[in-house]
Every structure is written in structure tokens, then in C-alpha cells.
Write an enzyme that holds these catalytic residues in place. Structure first.
Site, PDB file in Angstrom:
ATOM      1  CE  LYS A   1      -0.596  -0.154   5.046  1.00  0.00           C
ATOM      2  NZ  LYS A   1      -1.587  -0.285   6.141  1.00  0.00           N
ATOM      3  NE  ARG A   2       4.681   2.119   4.940  1.00  0.00           N
ATOM      4  CZ  ARG A   2       5.545   2.157   5.937  1.00  0.00           C
ATOM      5  NH1 ARG A   2       6.837   2.013   5.666  1.00  0.00           N
ATOM      6  NH2 ARG A   2       5.154   2.341   7.171  1.00  0.00           N
TER       7      ARG A   2
END
Length: 542
Positions: free
Chosen positions: A251-252
């Protein structure tokens, strides 16, 4: 009866990895005639956001994943928000303390860090040193009065634990790998690991299908189940989904891509960037120093301000990039799962019919964005016109497109002439010129240089303009007949005649078929844009 659950934390938007977990649990419940529970794991009070909770619910519904028990639906085992079940957890924590299966701790973060550093220096895994005598309630009260953080740790049994997993078989963990872990935080709320064990029992969950990264947590969960005399659900730990670079799909990826873009550009006005994102200069500076990652809505706002396209990673990102929910469900269902035949393009009904939890695969699955785009192209072709129109309207509203002003008949026509498109975003971008004012058309420099300023492009455009102006019936057939006739007359390919007109009316070399484009734009606007282009690029209309 089979009962599955999906228990996301409302600390960010729904990641496609989480959506895959939800989908597999949902498919197994639907295949077996069981029930699927949505439980929002909101025990991290400091990091929870109402926006994230709402987005998770919206994203699941967009994908077509409904739930039999959970928020906005209810059910016999609610509430389905752990933050509202504190009294339930407190009862079981007190039971464990009274039975000497859990104990109070008063370590500060600095003290814990010293212990971790010592273990690292000795090249050992950190394992919390269990006290010989457990503190009692009065010790905990005095510690609170002294301002110390009071937590509760579960006393792990000093024995190896074997996890029976449908995907990975039997996995044994040595007791040296298993330390006492916190089950109640200093704020009085349970940790996720304790809450999920209690809730799975009380909500009668029979199957826990989750990512491989949770396998290390399962021995602790099983030990808690034994300590509390709970049932043991059936576990299935799915394979890891990796990106094209080989790393775990994270998700980064979006904030990292934004951070790199900002670092690579020297002329960015940071004050305006912070203002556009709705954050302070200090928060932006912290992000640029790579110390913390901002909320995803802040990341998206900064990207929009800078005109950046970040890699899609959350479900809402794919929605806003013009993918269909049918595509996402089909694609995600085949990550780490094989239906047992050669089919790839499958409907939701077909996925339910063929789904078998025992066919989950061990090996990592590649999130192939090229394949996803091919899937979307195919689903755009296969989906019914009414459903496609609804998806298109939802997309246009979400991205605040000028096309949203069109009626259903016109939107249906736009979808028809854009057959073969890869995404709804492609259709919107190619057709947006019709809904802009003539003065809003911006010209692509490369298109102008290659089409209008070379090979008599402007001269051809002037002839096209005169013949369009003379046309009494401005129909698609007449426009096509005129352009093809001119190309034959001048012994040119159709593109040499059509492309100058396309650049003049939409600013680029990309649009729906030119005959449809001119017809939809209308005679008055077409002539006005051609005149504007000729004035701007050196061939004023006489």
C-alpha cells in the site's frame, strides 16, 4: 454451516490485497451456502478514520461483495465494530489473568527498546522475559497512578505449536520462536490478535482465509483458543501477491511514487503543494524526510495538484482509473487460485460455481497490470450495455467529468463509438473534447508539429473547413463521404485528411472515430474550432 469473515482495519483505503482476501472468503461462503461476515477491526483508536471505514464499505459494494452480518446490515452477533465490544474482551482478559494465563506489564517504550537492542546484539530473537511472579490488580493500579503504561500479555505455553493449514499443510513453530504477546494495550483496548480470536468464536466463524503474512500470528491465536476453551476454525493462508519488481504488492507504492516525484522536481512550490493537500508545512516536511506516510487522501490531493499519475494500489484507485468491478473480481479471483481449467475470463456466477478453497496455491502470484488491462478490455466488450452505462455514469460522477452533463442517450452513443477501449478513463479522455468550450481546447505541441505544421496539414485543413461549411445536412454519413472523397481527390491516405481536423477540434491525435466526433461536436463548434486552430497556427481563414 460455513461462516467466513473479512476483518479490515479502518486505517486506510481498501488495498487490492485486502479485497482479494474479502473475495475469497465471500466466494467460499456463497459456494457452500454459508454466511459471510464483515467486521471492521477498529481497535487502533489513534489511527482509525471514518473516511477509511466508509471507503472500505463502498469499495466492497462496488465489487459486488455483500455481507450477511456486519455494519449497516446487523446480525445476531453484533456489534461488528470491536471498539464497541470492550466489555466482552475485558471479561475474557480478566478470566485469563485470574487463571494465571496472562499478566500485567508496566514497561515503557524505552525499556522495551533496550531489551530488543540487547537481543539483537546477542543475535537472538526478541522474546519478552516473563516475570517469575505475575503482578496483581493492586500492582496494576499503583503503576497507573505512577503514570506507567499498563498492558496485559498472554503467557504462551512453552511448547511447540503445529498449525494445520489447508494451503500449506502442517507448519510447526518451535517454542523458542513464540514469545508472550500483548493482548490489551495501555489504552484499555484489546489488540487485534486478541479481539479477532474472541470475535471469531462468538460469531461462530468456521473458516479463516487470510494472507500468508498472518501465518506467524496463528500459533498465538491457537494458544488463545486453547486457553479460553474456544473452537478452532479451519485456516487457509493465501499466497503473497507480488508486483512486477518482485516485491510484495504494498500500500506504500503510491506515497513512495509521490515522494520520489517530488524529490526529482526542483521547481515545486511546496507551500502551494501543502495548501492543495490540506496539510501544514511541518507535515509535508516530515513526509519529504521519509519519516511518516500521510493519509491516502492527502497523497491523492498532492498527486492531482502536480498532475501525477500514481500506480493504482487501492480498490478506489482502480475505480478512478476506469476499471470495471467485474474485471477486478475476475482478476483478483485468479491470484493464487486455479479453477482447474483453462478459463480466465469468468463471470461472478462462474467464479462462485467453480470456487474450491482446496485449490488455493502456495506459490506467489504476480499482479500483472498488463493482464489486468487485457481483462478490462475484454469485460468492456462482454458486459451488457445497460450495466456498462451505469458503471460509466458512476465513474464520470466520481472523477467530476464534464461528460456527466450528457443524457443517457448521448452517453450510450459515446460508449458505442468507443468500442474496443481499454478503460472507462480512455473513453472519457477521448470524448471529453465534445463537452468543453471551444476556448478550453488545449493543443498538444507534438500533435501540432507533426500534423498541422508538416505536409500541408493546414492547407488540407482549410479545404476541409470550406467543405464542412458548405454541407447542408451535417450527418455522419455526409461527413465520412466528404472526407473520403477529399482523400481520394488529393491522392492522400484518409489519415492525412482526418488528422488535421482531429487536432483542430480536440487538440490531440486521439479521439473516437473522426466521423462520429465531428457529428457529435456539431457544425457550429467544429467550424469555430477549425478557425481557431488556423488563426493560432498561421493560416487565418479568408
Amino acid at each position: 454451516m460455513v461462516v467466513t469473515r473479512f476483518a479490515p482495519s479502518p486505517t486506510g483505503y481498501l488495498h487490492v490485497g485486502g479485497a482479494r482476501t474479502a473475495l475469497f472468503n465471500w466466494l467460499w461462503a456463497r459456494k457452500t451456502g454459508g454466511e459471510f461476515i464483515l467486521r471492521i477491526e477498529d481497535t487502533d483508536i489513534k489511527r482509525n478514520t471514518p473516511t477509511a471505514t466508509r471507503q472500505v464499505i463502498n469499495d466492497l459494494r462496488w465489487l459486488g461483495i455483500d455481507w450477511d452480518q456486519g455494519p449497516e446490515v446487523g446480525g445476531p452477533n453484533g456489534p461488528y465494530l470491536p471498539s464497541r465490544r470492550k466489555d466482552i474482551y475485558d471479561k475474557y482478559i480478566k478470566q485469563l489473568i485470574n487463571e494465571k494465563k496472562a499478566y500485567y506489564c508496566f514497561d515503557t517504550p524505552d525499556q522495551l527498546q533496550v531489551l530488543r537492542d540487547r537481543a539483537a546484539a546477542e543475535k537472538k530473537n526478541f522474546k519478552y522475559p516473563r516475570p517469575e511472579h505475575f503482578p496483581d490488580e493492586s500492582d496494576a493500579s499503583r503503576a497507573k497512578a505512577d503514570g506507567l503504561p499498563v498492558t496485559v500479555r498472554f503467557a504462551m505455553p512453552e511448547t511447540q505449536i503445529t498449525v494445520k493449514d489447508l494451503v500449506r499443510g502442517e507448519v510447526t513453530f518451535r517454542d523458542a520462536e513464540l514469545g508472550d504477546f500483548i493482548i490489551q494495550k495501555s489504552d484499555g483496548f484489546p489488540t487485534y490478535h486478541f479481539a479477532c480470536v474472541v470475535d471469531d468464536e462468538l460469531m461462530e466463524v468456521t473458516h479463516v482465509i487470510r494472507g500468508q503474512e498472518h501465518l506467524m500470528n496463528t500459533p498465538g491465536h491457537q494458544a488463545l483458543q486453547d486457553a479460553l476453551a474456544f473452537r478452532r476454525p479451519i485456516y487457509a493462508h493465501m499466497s503473497v501477491t507480488v508486483s512486477a519488481t518482485g516485491g510484495k504488492l504494498s500500500k506504500r507504492e503510491r506515497p513512495k511514487a509521490l515522494w520520489k516525484a517530488i524529490k526529482d522536481k526542483a521547481d515545486i512550490n511546496l507551500e502551494k503543494l501543502a495548501e492543495a493537500a490540506g496539510i501544514g508545512a511541518e507535515e509535508l516536511n516530515t513526509f519529504l524526510k521519509n519519516k511518516t506516510w500521510p493519509d491516502m487522501s492527502v497523497v491523492d490531493a498532492m498527486a492531482r495538484h502536480l498532475g501525477l499519475r500514481l500506480p493504482e494500489i487501492n480498490v478506489v484507485d482502480f475505480f478512478r482509473s476506469g476499471y470495471l468491478p467485474e474485471t477486478m473480481v475476475n482478476f483478483l479471483a485468479l491470484l493464487g487460485y486455479s479453477p482447474g481449467d483453462n478459463r480466465e475470463i469468468m463471470s461472478l456466477e462462474e467464479l462462485i460455481e467453480t470456487f474450491d478453497i482446496r485449490r488455493l496455491t502456495k506459490s506467489n502470484s504476480l499482479f500483472d497490470r498488463g493482464k489486468l488491462l487485457a481483462f478490462n478490455t475484454e469485460h468492456l466488450r462482454l458486459i451488457g450495455s445497460e450495466k456498462l452505462l451505469r458503471h460509466f455514469q458512476d465513474y464520470l460522477e466520481a472523477v467530476e467529468s464534464p461528460l456527466i452533463s450528457a443524457d443517457e442517450k448521448l452517453l450510450a452513443r459515446i460508449l458505442e463509438i468507443n468500442a474496443g477501449a481499454k478503460t472507462l478513463a480512455d473513453i472519457e479522455q477521448k470524448s471529453k473534447f465534445i463537452f468543453l468550450s471551444n476556448e478550453q481546447i488545449e493543443y498538444d505541441e507534438k500533435a501540432v508539429a507533426r500534423v498541422l505544421l508538416k505536409n500541408d496539414g493546414l492547407a488540407v485543413l482549410r479545404v476541409v473547413r470550406d467543405r464542412l461549411a458548405a454541407m447542408e445536412e451535417f450527418t455522419e454519413d455526409n461527413i465520412e463521404s466528404m472526407l473520403r472523397g477529399l482523400a481520394e481527390e488529393r491522392r492522400l491516405g484518409l489519415g492525412k485528411v482526418a488528422q488535421p481536423l482531429r487536432v483542430a477540434i480536440c487538440g490531440t491525435t486521439v479521439s473516437p472515430p473522426i466521423f462520429d466526433s465531428v457529428n457529435l461536436l456539431g457544425k457550429e463548434n467544429t467550424l469555430a474550432r477549425v478557425d481557431r486552430a488556423m488563426r493560432k497556427f498561421g493560416c487565418a481563414n479568408q
